[in-house]
Design a protein around this motif. Sequence first.
Motif, PDB file in Angstrom:
ATOM      1  N   HIS A 281       0.831  -1.205   0.000  1.00 21.56           N
ATOM      2  CA  HIS A 281       0.000   0.000   0.000  1.00 21.56           C
ATOM      3  C   HIS A 281       0.866   1.256   0.000  1.00 21.56           C
ATOM      4  O   HIS A 281       0.666   2.174  -0.811  1.00 21.56           O
ATOM      5  CB  HIS A 281      -0.922   0.000   1.218  1.00 21.56           C
ATOM      6  CG  HIS A 281      -1.609   1.324   1.440  1.00 21.56           C
ATOM      7  ND1 HIS A 281      -2.686   1.742   0.685  1.00 21.56           N
ATOM      8  CD2 HIS A 281      -1.332   2.338   2.310  1.00 21.56           C
ATOM      9  CE1 HIS A 281      -3.061   2.948   1.082  1.00 21.56           C
ATOM     10  NE2 HIS A 281      -2.259   3.331   2.071  1.00 21.56           N
ATOM     11  N   ALA A 284       2.727   1.705  -3.215  1.00 16.07           N
ATOM     12  CA  ALA A 284       1.849   2.237  -4.258  1.00 16.07           C
ATOM     13  C   ALA A 284       1.663   3.738  -4.099  1.00 16.07           C
ATOM     14  O   ALA A 284       1.641   4.484  -5.091  1.00 16.07           O
ATOM     15  CB  ALA A 284       0.500   1.523  -4.214  1.00 16.07           C
ATOM     16  N   ARG A 285       1.529   4.200  -2.869  1.00 13.57           N
ATOM     17  CA  ARG A 285       1.345   5.643  -2.645  1.00 13.57           C
ATOM     18  C   ARG A 285       2.564   6.429  -3.110  1.00 13.57           C
ATOM     19  O   ARG A 285       2.429   7.506  -3.713  1.00 13.57           O
ATOM     20  CB  ARG A 285       1.058   5.911  -1.165  1.00 13.57           C
ATOM     21  CG  ARG A 285      -0.369   5.554  -0.795  1.00 13.57           C
ATOM     22  CD  ARG A 285      -0.645   5.665   0.681  1.00 13.57           C
ATOM     23  NE  ARG A 285      -0.543   7.020   1.205  1.00 13.57           N
ATOM     24  CZ  ARG A 285      -1.028   7.386   2.378  1.00 13.57           C
ATOM     25  NH1 ARG A 285      -1.674   6.507   3.140  1.00 13.57           N
ATOM     26  NH2 ARG A 285      -0.902   8.617   2.822  1.00 13.57           N
ATOM     27  N   GLU A 288       2.620   6.300  -7.077  1.00 15.24           N
ATOM     28  CA  GLU A 288       1.576   7.132  -7.680  1.00 15.24           C
ATOM     29  C   GLU A 288       1.819   8.615  -7.456  1.00 15.24           C
ATOM     30  O   GLU A 288       1.385   9.446  -8.243  1.00 15.24           O
ATOM     31  CB  GLU A 288       0.205   6.738  -7.122  1.00 15.24           C
ATOM     32  CG  GLU A 288      -0.355   5.468  -7.723  1.00 15.24           C
ATOM     33  CD  GLU A 288      -0.583   5.616  -9.216  1.00 15.24           C
ATOM     34  OE1 GLU A 288      -1.463   6.389  -9.623  1.00 15.24           O
ATOM     35  OE2 GLU A 288       0.150   4.974  -9.998  1.00 15.24           O
ATOM     36  N   ARG A 335       7.960  -0.737 -11.204  1.00 17.85           N
ATOM     37  CA  ARG A 335       7.149  -1.011 -10.013  1.00 17.85           C
ATOM     38  C   ARG A 335       7.114  -2.511  -9.704  1.00 17.85           C
ATOM     39  O   ARG A 335       6.918  -2.902  -8.537  1.00 17.85           O
ATOM     40  CB  ARG A 335       5.721  -0.496 -10.211  1.00 17.85           C
ATOM     41  CG  ARG A 335       4.875  -1.365 -11.152  1.00 17.85           C
ATOM     42  CD  ARG A 335       3.570  -0.717 -11.558  1.00 17.85           C
ATOM     43  NE  ARG A 335       2.706  -1.641 -12.301  1.00 17.85           N
ATOM     44  CZ  ARG A 335       2.862  -1.966 -13.573  1.00 17.85           C
ATOM     45  NH1 ARG A 335       3.873  -1.469 -14.262  1.00 17.85           N
ATOM     46  NH2 ARG A 335       2.022  -2.802 -14.167  1.00 17.85           N
ATOM     47  N   ALA A 339       7.986  -4.155  -6.187  1.00 14.53           N
ATOM     48  CA  ALA A 339       6.964  -4.885  -5.444  1.00 14.53           C
ATOM     49  C   ALA A 339       7.457  -6.265  -5.037  1.00 14.53           C
ATOM     50  O   ALA A 339       7.215  -6.730  -3.911  1.00 14.53           O
ATOM     51  CB  ALA A 339       5.690  -5.005  -6.276  1.00 14.53           C
TER      52      ALA A 339
END
Length: 446
Positions: A281, A284-285, A288, A335, A339
Amino acid sequence: MARGTTAPLAVRMRPTSLDDVVGQRHLLGPGSPLRRLAAPSEGVSGQSVILWGPPGTGKTTLAQSIAHTSDRRFVELSAVTAGVKDVRQVMEDSLNQRDLFGQSTVLFLDEIHRFSKAQQDALLPGVEQGWVTLIAATTENPSFSIISPLLSRSLLLTLEPLDDTDIAELVDRAIADPRGFGAGIVLDDEARAQLIRMSSGDARRALTALEAAGAHALEAAALEQGQDPGADAPATVTAEALASAVDRALLRYDRQGDEHYDVISAFIKSVRGSDPDASLHYLARMIEAGEDPRFIARRIIVLASEDIGMADPQGLVIATAAATAVQMIGMPEGRIPLAEATVYLATAPKSNRSYKGIDAAIADVRAGDFGRVPTHLRDAHYPGAKRLGHGKGYRYAHDAPHGVATQQYLPDPLVGRRYYEAGAHGFERDVAARLERIRKILSAES
């Protein structure tokens, strides 16, 4: 906004001169290959170049700028739609232009990595004989996607992602220029910062988002005021309007402010706490919000050493490989290895014993708690060393049973000091048992 055209804002705002190109200063100095290509062709030979860089960094813009300022014939092909027949036709026409009219040709080939080996082979005669000067653009590593003969006949120029200052200049130019919004909109400070962040160094992405947000703001202003869009006062684009226009949630994130540190702190603590879902999470923040992926990769490497450590030494290998992968392939594909490394480290056994060990050793050294190197460990290779007793009594570990010799290694004041104590998790369980045996041999304990 410019009327009478359906071309996207990024196309309308494309510079017509190298002097107007934003970014890539390292490629545009006086006498550079691109400057020579843009200069009059008389007396100046053209060197074929391959432009390699992420999307939105100006590959097509550079080629188009050269086309507008050079007196060379300019032909543009896309590897998506062109085939060998098209390439051969360009070569034939270029040879005729040179022989009949003395005019040289620049061939811009976009996405050359999509060409097969056979298709790239068709370029070789023209490039080698000078019928055409090739400007090829690719987002993939040319070492893997372009044949060696073509690489050897071309200069490889690497484009870098645009920095925030470059993106800001492009955005301001598009707002003010008649080809863009002609001062019909304004961005509030938060929207401007958000637009720059979400572009991640991609000029096309920035201008596409600006176009959507600007059109949204002009339509909203027309509905509220009951007049033609942009007729009077400029429409204001807010951060919320920007997020709505590009269908992307507004992330409160400042790469130099509290949110930057809060999110990376939460990411680190989630990995340390073995929660892969929370870790992804926060990853991802950051992605983005346009965080520098190299910063994220560096933090993952530190995590692998500090919090996983000897419980799973493979963690550092995975983290370093992810950082290398990001450097090679860029974003957004980067990414994926980020990840993978995040999930691996979050689910790995944890140990901070190596980290604590080096800090304890450094603390002793800084406090002056150290002694001279034992005589038998000192360098004995220079003249006179043996006379001083250096190396005398040293036991070569490989000659001892189990590869461990009974011998003192720490300075006298620190004998018996323990900096590293293996933990009970993962690989370190095996290390702990082995280390206990080693220490008994070193100290000649039975």
